[in-house]
Every structure is written in structure tokens, then in C-alpha cells.
Design a protein around this motif. Structure first.
Motif, PDB file in Angstrom:
ATOM      1  N   LYS A 254       0.829  -1.209   0.000  1.00 11.33           N
ATOM      2  CA  LYS A 254       0.000   0.000   0.000  1.00 11.33           C
ATOM      3  C   LYS A 254       0.862   1.258   0.000  1.00 11.33           C
ATOM      4  O   LYS A 254       0.624   2.205  -0.760  1.00 11.33           O
TER       5      LYS A 254
ATOM      6  N   TYR B   1       2.600   1.596  -3.372  1.00 14.08           N
ATOM      7  CA  TYR B   1       1.679   2.020  -4.434  1.00 14.08           C
ATOM      8  C   TYR B   1       1.413   3.522  -4.352  1.00 14.08           C
ATOM      9  O   TYR B   1       1.451   4.223  -5.373  1.00 14.08           O
ATOM     10  N   ASP B   2       1.160   4.033  -3.136  1.00 12.34           N
ATOM     11  CA  ASP B   2       0.903   5.469  -2.973  1.00 12.34           C
ATOM     12  C   ASP B   2       2.125   6.287  -3.376  1.00 12.34           C
ATOM     13  O   ASP B   2       1.989   7.349  -4.011  1.00 12.34           O
TER      14      ASP B   2
ATOM     15  N   MET C 163      -1.069  -4.912   2.041  1.00 14.61           N
ATOM     16  CA  MET C 163      -1.161  -5.223   0.610  1.00 14.61           C
ATOM     17  C   MET C 163       0.053  -6.059   0.231  1.00 14.61           C
ATOM     18  O   MET C 163       1.193  -5.607   0.400  1.00 14.61           O
TER      19      MET C 163
ATOM     20  N   LYS D 213      -0.926  -8.122  -5.240  1.00 14.82           N
ATOM     21  CA  LYS D 213      -1.903  -7.037  -5.330  1.00 14.82           C
ATOM     22  C   LYS D 213      -1.246  -5.731  -5.742  1.00 14.82           C
ATOM     23  O   LYS D 213      -1.813  -4.949  -6.515  1.00 14.82           O
ATOM     24  N   LEU D 214      -0.040  -5.468  -5.221  1.00 17.23           N
ATOM     25  CA  LEU D 214       0.700  -4.269  -5.619  1.00 17.23           C
ATOM     26  C   LEU D 214       0.993  -4.301  -7.118  1.00 17.23           C
ATOM     27  O   LEU D 214       0.778  -3.307  -7.833  1.00 17.23           O
TER      28      LEU D 214
ATOM     29  N   LYS E 205      -0.512  -6.007  -9.569  1.00 11.93           N
ATOM     30  CA  LYS E 205      -1.725  -5.897 -10.379  1.00 11.93           C
ATOM     31  C   LYS E 205      -2.293  -4.479 -10.340  1.00 11.93           C
ATOM     32  O   LYS E 205      -2.822  -3.991 -11.347  1.00 11.93           O
ATOM     33  N   SER E 206      -2.194  -3.828  -9.187  1.00 11.09           N
ATOM     34  CA  SER E 206      -2.713  -2.463  -9.064  1.00 11.09           C
ATOM     35  C   SER E 206      -1.935  -1.518  -9.974  1.00 11.09           C
ATOM     36  O   SER E 206      -2.519  -0.650 -10.636  1.00 11.09           O
TER      37      SER E 206
ATOM     38  N   SER F   3      -2.568  -2.366 -13.799  1.00  9.69           N
ATOM     39  CA  SER F   3      -3.910  -2.047 -14.270  1.00  9.69           C
ATOM     40  C   SER F   3      -4.169  -0.548 -14.362  1.00  9.69           C
ATOM     41  O   SER F   3      -5.189  -0.130 -14.906  1.00  9.69           O
ATOM     42  N   ASN F   4      -3.260   0.264 -13.829  1.00 13.22           N
ATOM     43  CA  ASN F   4      -3.415   1.727 -13.864  1.00 13.22           C
ATOM     44  C   ASN F   4      -2.811   2.243 -15.171  1.00 13.22           C
ATOM     45  O   ASN F   4      -1.597   2.390 -15.308  1.00 13.22           O
TER      46      ASN F   4
END
Length: 658
Positions: free
Chosen positions: A561, A564-565, A586, A590-591, A593-594, A597-598
């Protein structure tokens, strides 16, 4: 799927309907032709009857001639008495006799016909004015009386009885002089045949009939033929479509069966892979005790020396401290070697591709990994190898190593508890094939068990000590994957030998280090900006130190998390993300894929770090693994980091300076 008419059925229907239509439009001509054939047949029948009747009358006249020839002084009474029966019976108008002396006899029942005007010498006379026919015959009696006998009859008396009524008025029968070619009336059928000749005059029988449409009706056989033809067309189409429908249903059923069989094969393949993986894990479980012992020993050394170093940090005996560090490093390398060997062995078969791997290295690696474990149990594991260094095997290295470990582990079990237990691995090369034997001096296998040792789930071991899958899987791998043969010999109380033979070829093994461009750490500096993501503070600090030493600017994040931020806030500030897989808040997948996908941010290079012996990627982990640029396996060195980063960042401009 709806089945319409097939092309062949449509073609047959179109051709059949076209043919029936043609017959319909040609029906008049067909009926006229048929009627004309019937007319000709009837005309020939009429003419045959007329000719036959004339012959009968000629025979009657010949009988009169015979009467004269056998008689004396024939008088009128005798003539009348002899001929009157013939006159009535044959419907003759008159029968006459004309003598040379002028005598004239005439049958008394003459029907209004006089004999005087027919005194000609012709054989046949046709009076077109009265339609009378005269037949004549020269006669003479015994006394020498000579003359002519002749009979007169109408042409209508020669016609068949059925033509003497009004019901057959459609037919006209005439006796004409000359051939009637001049009659071109196309409204009548006409049939002619010669009848008689009188000097230079020819007489013809003519039969004619109307060619009117009112007489043209469909005959029964024509209707039957049309109906039969239509029935054949419909029946043919029905048979074709029924067969086609049956074929479709059969093919549909076959497809369902094929799909079911395919699913069964897929499930069988999945179960086979699962059984193979379970057997591999079972092999790892068998090795677990020895592995724990081998790891615990160097860990004891490392922890002991680190504790001693901590106490002596204030002392100035640098040489002694350096020795302790070196011993700790050697012990750690022992652990790394064990873990690396386990990682190679436990890697899933579905993640491997067939390659050319070295015969020498696979035997040396396997025996080296097992030897220390066995030696401590007083089991001597020995490798005897006489093989060319360039000898290669084609296939999956992990599966071949699984075969070796299974055979060696079985041999170990066979000599367990025996003084001076021995397991010998003997490898020889001969004519582009290798033959290796796994020999033991254990308790041996009975004759009854030897026939079943390769059967799935068959085992002679106690419950909990064997799955019954190992030898079956090993035998299948050697036969199906490596095109080889496996046999065994065993004598109870003396030992067992498993012998394997398989093809080899020659070349140079391609390792992962050879596949990539090896980068030297001594002359390598990087100018990258990276985010290091790991929930272990020690791992973050270690990576930060190593990366900074090679010129990489590092930012740290304790979970996905935070990372990602950081990246989304300033994607242009980072080139690379190095992330652990398992983290709180997270995790790594998940990191990954996030970020991927952005679509609004520039995409970085991403590396995964993992400490798993077996990187078992399933579900979300497997999907995420396809989105990264490389893997770092713990424990890693500076050289490992440089290699993986250089491969991941290859193609990025600027970034790398000497």
C-alpha cells in the motif's frame, strides 16, 4: 444447430421438380407420340384383318376353280348350289361364271350385283365408284368347258366387325388408287400399306384418325410413372436427410464423448502432475530430517560466532574476529547450497521446459545433496562415473533428478540399520547411450514383489514410510519422457540393482548465466531510482545498502500500500520496484496488479523477491508473476542483484555508466 436440407438434397429436389415440370410442359407431345403409336398399332391390326379376309375370299374362289376342275358339264343349278354357302358365309355380293361360249351363271342369292359388266381379264378389279372388289380365277371342267369364275364383294365386308359400328367412327379406312403422299392434312394420323396391283394400277389400304386434343388424355401408366418418379425423389431426399440427421446426431454424440474423454485426459494429466508433485514433496519430506540437521549445524556455527563477535567487539584482535566472520560465511554458504539444491529439485514440473542438461552435473548435484545426510546415518553413498563431460540428456532436469532421488532413497531404505550399508551410483557411457545403476547391499526384493514394484500404489514399506507412487512415476518418466528403459535385479539377502538405459547426445549445456549477458560487478554502476518493498526491516536495509553501493537511488516501503501510494504520487521519480511476495496490508501480487492495471501512469520495471524453496505460484500469485520482469531468490548476493536488475532494465536508455 438447426439442420436444413443439404446441398445434395436441394439439388435432387430442384432437378426432380425441373424434370417433372419439363414432363408437364411436354405432356401434349408425349401423349401425341403415345397416341400415334397406339394408332399405328390399331391401323396395322385393321389392315391385317382386311388382308386376312381377302385371303379367305381368294381361297373360296380357288375352291370354285377346283369344283370346275373335278366336274363334268357344270350347269347353272350345280354352280348356284355349290356357291350359295360361300356367298352367305363370306358376305359376298355375287359369285359368277363366264364361259368362253358366252355362258353366264350367277348365284341366285346375289345381292343386287350383276356379273355382266365385270368381264375383264384382270385378277383384281377395284371399282372406286362403288367400292366393289372383284376377284377372278380361270377355270375348266373335265369335259373341256372353259371360262372365268369371279366374285364381287364390297370393301366394307373386309373390315373388322368392330369398325362396322358408329362407335369407331374416329377411324377411316379406304382403298385408294396410288400412294397418298399428297395428303398433308396434319390434323389426322395416316397409315398406308399396299393392297393389290391391277396391271399398272397400285391399290393401297389407308387408315386415318383425328389428331384432335379431345382424344389426348393422361393414360393410367403415365400417371403411375409420374407418381413413382416423384415418390423416388421424395424417398431419396428422405433417405439422405435421415442419414445426414443420424450422422449429425452421431457426430454430436461423438463430440460430446471426445470432450468428455478430453476432460478426463486433462484431469488425468492434472492428477498425474499432482501425483508427481506429491511424490516430489514426499521425497523432500523423507529428506527433511537430514536437511534440518544439516541446516541446524551451520546455523549453530553462525549464531555462536555472531554471539562471540558481539562480546569481542571492543577487543582489537582483528585476526581472530576475521576468522570468526569467515567461519560464519562458510556455514551460511552451506545453508545456501542446501536451499538452492532443494529449490532446483522442488520446482514444479509444469514450470519446466525440456532442455539439454549435463549428465555429469545432474549426477554430481544429486549425489552431493544426499551424501552428507547419508554419511551421518552410516550409509555410504558413492558415485562412480565414466562419462564424457559434453554428454547431454534432452528433457526436464527436475524429473530426471526426481528419478535419481527416488531410486537412491529406496536403496537407502533397503540398507537402513545394516552395518556398513552401501549405495553405489555407477554411470557409464556406450554408443551414445548412458547406463546407470543404483546398487545396494540391502535385504533384496522377493520374486513375488519384483513383478509389482512398478505398479502404482504398490509398496512393501510400512505404513507412513512409502506412498507406492515413487517407482511407478520414475518408471513412467524414464519410458515416456526420456525414451529409456528401466529394469531391476534382486537377490533376497544380498541386494538390489536398478538399471536404467537412455539416449544421450553431445554439446554444451546452456545455463541461465550463459543465456544472459554476464555483467561484472567491479566495473558496473547504475543510475536508477528504485522502491524496495519488504515487511522485514533487515531485508530492506540490506537491499538499500547493496543498491546504493552500485549507484541506485533507493526509497523504502514496508508494504504494498505504501509503495503504491509513493509510485502513483510521482511515477516519473522511479524506474524500478523490488517487492516481496508476502506482506501485510497489501501483498506483492496485489501491488503488481494495481500498478499494471493503472493505465494513467508510466509503467516501471518490477522484480519479485522470495525466500520460498518452492515458488508455487497459483491463483493470484501466478497471474502476477506474468506481469514482472524477473525474480530474486533469497539469500541473494550483490552479483545476483546486479544480474537480475541488468536483465530487467535492459533496453532502458541512459541509466547505465561505467
Amino acid at each position: 444447430m438447426k439442420l436444413g436440407l443439404s446441398k445434395i438434397s436441394l439439388t435432387i429436389l430442384v432437378l426432380g421438380i425441373s424434370f417433372l415440370s419439363l414432363l408437364y410442359y411436354q405432356r401434349e407431345q408425349f401423349l401425341r407420340d403415345k397416341y400415334e403409336e397406339e394408332f399405328k398399332s390399331s391401323a396395322q391390326e385393321i389392315i391385317s384383318t382386311i388382308q386376312a379376309n381377302r385371303v379367305v375370299r381368294g381361297e373360296a374362289l380357288l375352291a370354285i376353280s377346283h369344283f370346275f376342275a373335278s366336274s363334268l358339264n357344270v350347269n347353272e343349278w350345280e354352280f348356284n348350289n355349290f356357291t350359295k354357302t360361300t356367298l352367305n358365309k363370306l358376305n359376298i355380293s355375287a359369285i359368277c361364271y363366264s364361259g368362253e361360249n358366252g355362258t353366264l351363271y350367277e348365284t341366285l342369292q346375289s345381292k343386287g350385283k350383276t356379273c355382266g359388266k365385270f368381264g375383264k381379264n384382270n385378277k383384281v378389279i377395284f371399282d372406286t365408284a362403288t367400292s366393289d372388289i372383284i376377284l377372278q380365277e380361270f377355270v375348266s371342267s373335265v369335259d373341256g368347258t372353259k371360262g372365268r369364275a369371279y366374285m364381287i364383294f364390297t370393301f366394307s365386308s373386309l373390315l373388322p366387325e368392330r369398325f362396322k359400328s358408329d362407335t369407331n367412327s374416329n377411324y377411316r379406312v379406304n382403298l385408294d388408287v396410288g400412294y397418298g403422299d399428297g395428303d398433308k392434312n396434319y390434323n389426322f394420323y395416316r397409315h398406308e400399306e399396299p393392297f393389290a396391283t391391277d396391271g399398272n394400277t397400285n391399290y393401297y389400304l389407308t387408315v386415318s384418325g383425328p389428331r384432335t386434343l379431345s382424344t389426348l388424355t393422361f393414360p393410367f401408366d403415365y400417371i403411375v410413372n409420374l407418381a413413382l418418379f416423384l415418390f423416388i425423389i421424395v424417398l431419396t431426399v428422405y433417405i439422405i436427410e435421415t442419414g445426414r440427421r443420424r450422422e449429425y446426431l452421431i457426430s454430436k454424440k461423438v463430440r460430446r464423448q471426445e470432450e468428455a474423454i478430453k476432460k478426463q485426459y486433462e484431469e488425468l494429466g492434472r492428477q498425474k502432475k499432482l501425483v508427481s508433485q506429491n511424490e516430489r514433496l514426499a521425497s523432500i519430506g523423507i529428506l527433511a530430517a537430514g536437511i534440518g540437521h544439516e541446516i541446524n549445524n551451520p546455523l549453530t556455527i553462525i549464531l555462536g560466532h555472531l554471539k562471540s563477535l558481539k562480546k569481542r567487539m571492543g577487543e582489537k584482535n582483528v585476526k581472530e574476529l576475521l576468522e570468526k566472520v569467515e567461519k560464519s560465511e562458510i556455514a551460511a554458504q552451506r545453508i545456501e547450497k542446501i536451499v538452492s539444491g532443494l529449490r532446483k529439485f522442488s520446482r514444479q514440473a509444469q514450470d519446466e521446459e525440456p532442455t539439454d542438461f549435463s549428465v555429469v552435473s545432474v549426477f554430481e548435484d544429486t549425489v552431493s545433496m544426499l551424501k552428507d545426510f547419508y554419511d551421518k546415518d552410516n550409509i555410504h553413498l558413492n558415485l562412480y562415473m565414466n562419462v564424457n563431460e559434453k554428454a547431454l540428456i534432452k528433457g526436464e532436469r527436475g524429473k530426471f533428478q526426481q528419478v535419481l532421488i527416488n531410486l537412491i532413497s529406496n536403496a537407502r531404505d533397503a540398507v537402513e540399520g545394516k552395518d556398513n550399508g552401501k549405495v553405489n551410483v555407477i554411470v557409464k557411457e556406450n554408443n551414445e547411450r548412458i547406463t546407470f545403476k543404483i546398487e545396494d547391499n540391502g535385504h533384496g526384493i522377493s520374486e513375488e514383489d519384483r513383478g509389482r514394484v512398478f505398479d502404482l500404489f504398490y509398496t512393501t514399506k510400512d505404513i507412513g514410510k512409502g506412498t507406492g507412487m515413487g517407482l511407478s512415476i520414475a518408471h513412467g518418466f524414464i519410458k515416456d519422457e526420456f525414451n529409456g528403459r528401466m529394469t531391476l535385479k534382486s537377490v533376497v539377502g544380498i541386494g538390489t540393482v536398478f538399471k536404467v538405459s537412455l539416449p544421450i547426445h553431445y554439446g554444451q549445456e546452456v545455463s541461465s548465466s550463459q543465456e544472459s549477458n554476464v555483467v561484472s560487478l567491479s566495473d558496473f554502476k547504475m543510475k536508477f531510482r528504485a522502491i524496495v518493498v519488504d515487511d522485514e526491516e533487515g531485508i530492506r536495509d540490506l537491499l538499500e545498502e547493496i543498491l546504493q553501493d552500485i549507484g541506485v537511488t533507493v526509497s523504502l516501503a514496508e508494504n504494498g500500500k505504501v509503495a503504491y501510494d509513493m509510485y502513483v504520487a510521482s511515477p516519473e521519480s522511479y524506474d524500478l520496484i523490488i517487492t516481496d511476495m508476502k506482506m501485510p496490508v497489501m501483498n506483492g501480487p496485489k501491488l503488481i496488479k494495481s500498478i499494471r492495471s493503472n493505465k494513467l501512469i508510466e509503467q516501471p520495471r518490477i522484480l519479485i523477491t522470495t525466500g520460498c524453496v518452492n515458488l508455487n505460484l497459483e491463483g493470484e500469485d501466478r497471474e502476477a508473476s506474468t506481469m514482472v520482469d524477473g525474480f530474486l531468490y533469497k539469500p541473494f548476493t550483490e552479483e545476483d542483484i546486479v544480474q537480475e536488475i541488468s536483465k530487467a532494465m535492459r533496453g532502458v536508455t541512459e541509466k547505465k555508466v561505467a
